[in-house]
Design a protein around this motif. Structure first.
Motif, PDB file in Angstrom:
ATOM      1  N   ARG A  51       0.858  -1.177   0.000  1.00  0.00           N
ATOM      2  CA  ARG A  51       0.000   0.000   0.000  1.00  0.00           C
ATOM      3  C   ARG A  51       0.894   1.226   0.000  1.00  0.00           C
ATOM      4  NH1 ARG A  51      -2.733   1.596   5.625  1.00  0.00           N
ATOM      5  NH2 ARG A  51      -0.872   1.724   6.884  1.00  0.00           N
ATOM      6  N   LEU A  52       0.366   2.325  -0.491  1.00  0.00           N
ATOM      7  CA  LEU A  52       1.126   3.564  -0.530  1.00  0.00           C
ATOM      8  C   LEU A  52       0.793   4.381   0.701  1.00  0.00           C
ATOM      9  CD1 LEU A  52       0.753   4.520  -4.290  1.00  0.00           C
ATOM     10  CD2 LEU A  52       2.598   3.266  -3.180  1.00  0.00           C
ATOM     11  N   ILE A  53       1.838   4.871   1.361  1.00  0.00           N
ATOM     12  CA  ILE A  53       1.651   5.647   2.582  1.00  0.00           C
ATOM     13  C   ILE A  53       2.843   6.572   2.779  1.00  0.00           C
ATOM     14  CG2 ILE A  53       2.677   3.867   4.050  1.00  0.00           C
ATOM     15  CD1 ILE A  53       0.619   4.681   6.207  1.00  0.00           C
ATOM     16  N   ASN A  54       2.550   7.772   3.222  1.00  0.00           N
ATOM     17  CA  ASN A  54       3.583   8.726   3.602  1.00  0.00           C
ATOM     18  C   ASN A  54       3.505   8.867   5.115  1.00  0.00           C
ATOM     19  OD1 ASN A  54       5.029  11.051   4.297  1.00  0.00           O
ATOM     20  ND2 ASN A  54       4.584  12.056   2.347  1.00  0.00           N
ATOM     21  N   GLU A  55       4.542   8.437   5.807  1.00  0.00           N
ATOM     22  CA  GLU A  55       4.543   8.425   7.275  1.00  0.00           C
ATOM     23  C   GLU A  55       4.409   9.840   7.873  1.00  0.00           C
ATOM     24  OE1 GLU A  55       5.314   5.590   9.385  1.00  0.00           O
ATOM     25  OE2 GLU A  55       5.225   4.219   7.682  1.00  0.00           O
ATOM     26  N   ASN A  56       4.677  10.868   7.083  1.00  0.00           N
ATOM     27  CA  ASN A  56       4.592  12.254   7.566  1.00  0.00           C
ATOM     28  C   ASN A  56       3.186  12.831   7.472  1.00  0.00           C
ATOM     29  OD1 ASN A  56       7.435  12.454   8.093  1.00  0.00           O
ATOM     30  ND2 ASN A  56       7.744  12.655   5.897  1.00  0.00           N
ATOM     31  N   LEU A  57       2.258  12.060   6.916  1.00  0.00           N
ATOM     32  CA  LEU A  57       0.886  12.525   6.757  1.00  0.00           C
ATOM     33  C   LEU A  57      -0.043  11.761   7.690  1.00  0.00           C
ATOM     34  CD1 LEU A  57       0.693  12.674   2.846  1.00  0.00           C
ATOM     35  CD2 LEU A  57       1.235  14.529   4.429  1.00  0.00           C
ATOM     36  N   THR A  58      -1.192  12.351   7.955  1.00  0.00           N
ATOM     37  CA  THR A  58      -2.208  11.670   8.764  1.00  0.00           C
ATOM     38  C   THR A  58      -2.898  10.606   7.911  1.00  0.00           C
ATOM     39  OG1 THR A  58      -4.005  13.153   8.128  1.00  0.00           O
ATOM     40  CG2 THR A  58      -2.655  13.821  10.032  1.00  0.00           C
ATOM     41  N   ASP A  59      -3.686   9.762   8.559  1.00  0.00           N
ATOM     42  CA  ASP A  59      -4.446   8.751   7.821  1.00  0.00           C
ATOM     43  C   ASP A  59      -5.351   9.397   6.780  1.00  0.00           C
ATOM     44  OD1 ASP A  59      -3.335   6.573   9.085  1.00  0.00           O
ATOM     45  OD2 ASP A  59      -4.964   6.352  10.536  1.00  0.00           O
ATOM     46  N   ASP A  60      -6.064  10.456   7.180  1.00  0.00           N
ATOM     47  CA  ASP A  60      -6.968  11.125   6.238  1.00  0.00           C
ATOM     48  C   ASP A  60      -6.208  11.743   5.072  1.00  0.00           C
ATOM     49  OD1 ASP A  60      -9.291  10.445   7.567  1.00  0.00           O
ATOM     50  OD2 ASP A  60      -9.357  12.307   8.742  1.00  0.00           O
ATOM     51  N   GLU A  61      -5.064  12.357   5.350  1.00  0.00           N
ATOM     52  CA  GLU A  61      -4.261  12.944   4.274  1.00  0.00           C
ATOM     53  C   GLU A  61      -3.759  11.861   3.313  1.00  0.00           C
ATOM     54  OE1 GLU A  61      -2.319  16.918   6.343  1.00  0.00           O
ATOM     55  OE2 GLU A  61      -1.489  14.939   6.876  1.00  0.00           O
ATOM     56  N   ASN A  62      -3.332  10.739   3.867  1.00  0.00           N
ATOM     57  CA  ASN A  62      -2.888   9.630   3.031  1.00  0.00           C
ATOM     58  C   ASN A  62      -4.029   9.096   2.178  1.00  0.00           C
ATOM     59  OD1 ASN A  62      -0.016   8.723   3.271  1.00  0.00           O
ATOM     60  ND2 ASN A  62      -0.497   8.859   5.446  1.00  0.00           N
ATOM     61  N   LYS A  63      -5.211   8.930   2.770  1.00  0.00           N
ATOM     62  CA  LYS A  63      -6.363   8.439   2.018  1.00  0.00           C
ATOM     63  C   LYS A  63      -6.713   9.380   0.875  1.00  0.00           C
ATOM     64  CE  LYS A  63      -8.428   5.924   5.841  1.00  0.00           C
ATOM     65  NZ  LYS A  63      -9.519   5.885   6.836  1.00  0.00           N
ATOM     66  N   ASN A  64      -6.687  10.682   1.142  1.00  0.00           N
ATOM     67  CA  ASN A  64      -7.005  11.673   0.110  1.00  0.00           C
ATOM     68  C   ASN A  64      -5.943  11.716  -0.988  1.00  0.00           C
ATOM     69  OD1 ASN A  64      -9.434  12.511   1.258  1.00  0.00           O
ATOM     70  ND2 ASN A  64      -8.417  14.029   2.550  1.00  0.00           N
ATOM     71  N   LEU A  65      -4.688  11.542  -0.612  1.00  0.00           N
ATOM     72  CA  LEU A  65      -3.597  11.612  -1.582  1.00  0.00           C
ATOM     73  C   LEU A  65      -3.506  10.356  -2.449  1.00  0.00           C
ATOM     74  CD1 LEU A  65      -1.081  13.044  -2.714  1.00  0.00           C
ATOM     75  CD2 LEU A  65       0.234  11.996  -0.843  1.00  0.00           C
ATOM     76  N   PHE A  66      -3.543   9.174  -1.799  1.00  0.00           N
ATOM     77  CA  PHE A  66      -3.289   7.926  -2.512  1.00  0.00           C
ATOM     78  C   PHE A  66      -4.551   7.177  -2.936  1.00  0.00           C
ATOM     79  CE2 PHE A  66       0.656   8.438   0.092  1.00  0.00           C
ATOM     80  CZ  PHE A  66       1.509   8.663  -0.986  1.00  0.00           C
ATOM     81  N   LYS A  67      -5.717   7.654  -2.495  1.00  0.00           N
ATOM     82  CA  LYS A  67      -6.997   7.043  -2.870  1.00  0.00           C
ATOM     83  C   LYS A  67      -6.995   5.523  -2.609  1.00  0.00           C
ATOM     84  CE  LYS A  67      -8.296  10.982  -4.979  1.00  0.00           C
ATOM     85  NZ  LYS A  67      -7.835  11.993  -4.066  1.00  0.00           N
ATOM     86  N   LYS A  68      -7.375   4.718  -3.624  1.00  0.00           N
ATOM     87  CA  LYS A  68      -7.465   3.258  -3.446  1.00  0.00           C
ATOM     88  C   LYS A  68      -6.116   2.622  -3.122  1.00  0.00           C
ATOM     89  CE  LYS A  68      -9.574   2.319  -7.350  1.00  0.00           C
ATOM     90  NZ  LYS A  68     -10.230   1.545  -8.429  1.00  0.00           N
ATOM     91  N   CYS A  69      -5.035   3.255  -3.547  1.00  0.00           N
ATOM     92  CA  CYS A  69      -3.709   2.674  -3.312  1.00  0.00           C
ATOM     93  C   CYS A  69      -3.268   2.800  -1.850  1.00  0.00           C
ATOM     94  CB  CYS A  69      -2.669   3.319  -4.217  1.00  0.00           C
ATOM     95  SG  CYS A  69      -2.888   2.868  -5.952  1.00  0.00           S
ATOM     96  N   TYR A  70      -4.009   3.574  -1.047  1.00  0.00           N
ATOM     97  CA  TYR A  70      -3.716   3.644   0.383  1.00  0.00           C
ATOM     98  C   TYR A  70      -4.088   2.338   1.071  1.00  0.00           C
ATOM     99  CZ  TYR A  70      -4.024   5.007   5.283  1.00  0.00           C
ATOM    100  OH  TYR A  70      -3.881   5.053   6.651  1.00  0.00           O
ATOM    101  N   GLU A  71      -5.081   1.637   0.534  1.00  0.00           N
ATOM    102  CA  GLU A  71      -5.496   0.350   1.091  1.00  0.00           C
ATOM    103  C   GLU A  71      -4.574  -0.755   0.565  1.00  0.00           C
ATOM    104  OE1 GLU A  71      -7.776   0.274   3.390  1.00  0.00           O
ATOM    105  OE2 GLU A  71      -8.257   2.391   3.106  1.00  0.00           O
TER     106      GLU A  71
END
Length: 72
Positions: free
Chosen positions: A14-34
């Motif tokens: 899954r794609l994740i940026n450790e410097n962002l919140t969960d909501d920010e990651n979800k908004n940035l990476f969309k389906k790829c956050y999961e």
């Protein structure tokens, strides 16, 4: 002489940026956050002289082991 071996494998991530919140990651990476997966097909080609004793450029069992250990 050239010989090619094909391997197939799957991988999940899954794609994740450790410097962002969960909501920010979800908004940035969309389906790829999961967590999700991909299927891959890998072709490895080796070139060499044919061994007069074995008739092989490389033993395919040895090549499979190298691919499993070093790539997959």
């Amino acid at each position: 002489m050239y010989i090619t071996r094909r391997e197939r494998f799957s991988s999940a991530h899954r794609l994740i940026n450790e410097n962002l919140t969960d909501d920010e990651n979800k908004n940035l990476f969309k389906k790829c956050y999961e967590m999700h997966g991909h299927n891959y097909e890998l072709f490895v080609t080796v070139c060499g002289e044919i061994n007069k004793n074995s008739g092989f450029v490389i033993d395919l069992k040895d090549l499979k082991k190298i691919i499993q250990e070093k790539v997959i």
